[in-house]
Design a protein around this motif. Sequence first.
Motif, PDB file in Angstrom:
ATOM      1  N   HIS A  94       0.822  -1.208   0.000  1.00  0.00           N
ATOM      2  CA  HIS A  94       0.000   0.000   0.000  1.00  0.00           C
ATOM      3  C   HIS A  94       0.865   1.271   0.000  1.00  0.00           C
ATOM      4  O   HIS A  94       1.643   1.490   0.921  1.00  0.00           O
ATOM      5  CB  HIS A  94      -0.926  -0.023   1.223  1.00  0.00           C
ATOM      6  N   HIS A 137      -5.123  -8.464  -0.466  1.00  0.00           N
ATOM      7  CA  HIS A 137      -6.006  -7.685  -1.346  1.00  0.00           C
ATOM      8  C   HIS A 137      -6.782  -8.627  -2.236  1.00  0.00           C
ATOM      9  O   HIS A 137      -6.773  -8.513  -3.460  1.00  0.00           O
ATOM     10  CB  HIS A 137      -5.159  -6.731  -2.197  1.00  0.00           C
ATOM     11  N   HIS A 392      -4.112   2.883  -5.998  1.00  0.00           N
ATOM     12  CA  HIS A 392      -2.851   2.138  -5.949  1.00  0.00           C
ATOM     13  C   HIS A 392      -1.788   2.801  -6.837  1.00  0.00           C
ATOM     14  O   HIS A 392      -2.131   3.444  -7.825  1.00  0.00           O
ATOM     15  CB  HIS A 392      -3.064   0.728  -6.482  1.00  0.00           C
ATOM     16  N   HIS A 437     -10.239   2.307  -4.852  1.00  0.00           N
ATOM     17  CA  HIS A 437     -11.374   1.781  -4.072  1.00  0.00           C
ATOM     18  C   HIS A 437     -11.560   2.537  -2.772  1.00  0.00           C
ATOM     19  O   HIS A 437     -10.693   3.303  -2.346  1.00  0.00           O
ATOM     20  CB  HIS A 437     -11.162   0.297  -3.771  1.00  0.00           C
TER      21      HIS A 437
HETATM   22 CU1  C2O Z   1      -4.431  -0.623   1.309  1.00  0.00          CU
HETATM   23 CU2  C2O Z   1      -6.058  -1.430  -2.284  1.00  0.00          CU
HETATM   24  O1  C2O Z   1      -5.305  -1.032  -0.500  1.00  0.00           O
END
Ligand code: C2O
Length: 457
Positions: A94, A137, A392, A437
């Motif tokens: 992340h 994920h 991301h 998201h």
């Molecule tokens: Cu910490 Cu797609 O996430």
Amino acid sequence: MSLQLTHRISPNVPPSILSRRHFLAACSAATAGAASMDTILEPRATTALAANRTMEYWGYNGLLPGPTLHLNPGDTARIRLINTLPEPTNLHFHGLHVSPSGHGDNPFLAIPPGEQFDYELTIPTDHPAGTFWYHPHIHERTAPQVYRGLSGAILIHGGLDDIPEIAAVPSETAILQDFTVDRNGRIPEPSMPERMRGREGAITAINGQLQPSFQIERGGALRLRLINASCSRHYRFAVEEHPIAVLALDGNTLPAPLWADDWLLAPGQRADLWIEAKRQPGSYRILNLPYDRGGMGMFATVPSQPSILGHLQYTGSAAQTPHLPESLTSIAPLPAPSITRSFLLSEGMMGAFLINGRAFDHARTDTTVALGATEDWVIENRGSMDHPFHLHVHRFQPVTPSGEATPTWLDTILVPRNSTRRIRIPFLDFPGRTVYHCHILDHEDMGMMGTLDVTSP
Ligand code: C2O
Ligand code: CU
Ligand code: CU
């Protein structure tokens, strides 16, 4: 040079006994001059003492939270994921600005039970230094897997660490998690209404401990790297009688320290804080102040009192007075955006969580961006609760209503209910498919996620 974090942890030591200092010492010695890092992450079901009770949780290498990965810009990290869980899992890094393709930060992978996968992350030489994290994920199972404990810190060294006044001060990492434990020591699955609001546990833990104490030398300072690894809980973090200076957000150094009485951390977000011990010697409560993130029904009740996360404990006396520089870094202005896109977050009937009216489909490409473009994304929340929007690979700057980009990099922005946020994103490198998201992980699992394809001409 090769570092196997897993071999540095005695398997006989329950995670709650491993001190943070022990970790830091083991890790910093090993990272000096590292050009690559090899590590094994094995998510597994473990029964151990965590948050002051014997509990069955899932931890990377059996640890709650998982081992901290230490990296430098320019490193290549090779991470072998060995899945000993009874269901598929994967890894997401992340906030890292790395390739989303192949063996990189690829959110479309699913590693079946009993199998393993070798991730390889090439960290750019100009990668921001700071506080990042990793977690599973796997669509529809991200919330349960994170809730059972799966997460860990990634520290990229440099940046703030290279400012002598900041390097002179002790540093701690605080991973904020929450869960509910039943009387058999298990973490139960929440009800549908709890999932719709986003599960929040009855217990909050920092680094797998219930109300731990952080030591600070009288007259000194502490740098605290906060990571909100909770599925849904927002933290309005405060230390009683101590104002805090925010040095970095989401792993990105701010141009200048930002002083505040408390700091709101939505799920997924990080903040590097600086706390000075200028009060009477003693113990001060670290608090989570009430915050209303919306929602309907009985699970939306906001506590009227702060809850205690831990303590800040004065010890000894600092040898020298800490000095926080007035300026930390400079951030070059972004070019004007070539396009503005709109994203509508909404809550449909029966647990439908949607972006632009659609629930997640990994096979569909929702947003296609040309590599090299700078874009403005306008995110509108028409739901009944706040939704933290996360992208991301590509970091962004918040844009003011008058159209100015704020020189602050983020990877997750809280979009309160009935409001709109605009962000500016430079897509300068790393073509490939990835996702954006809501970081309330139940909402993500129930569909509030879209796909992005950055294409090179
Ligand atoms: Cu910490 Cu797609 O996430
Ligand atoms: Cu992410
Ligand atoms: Cu949400």
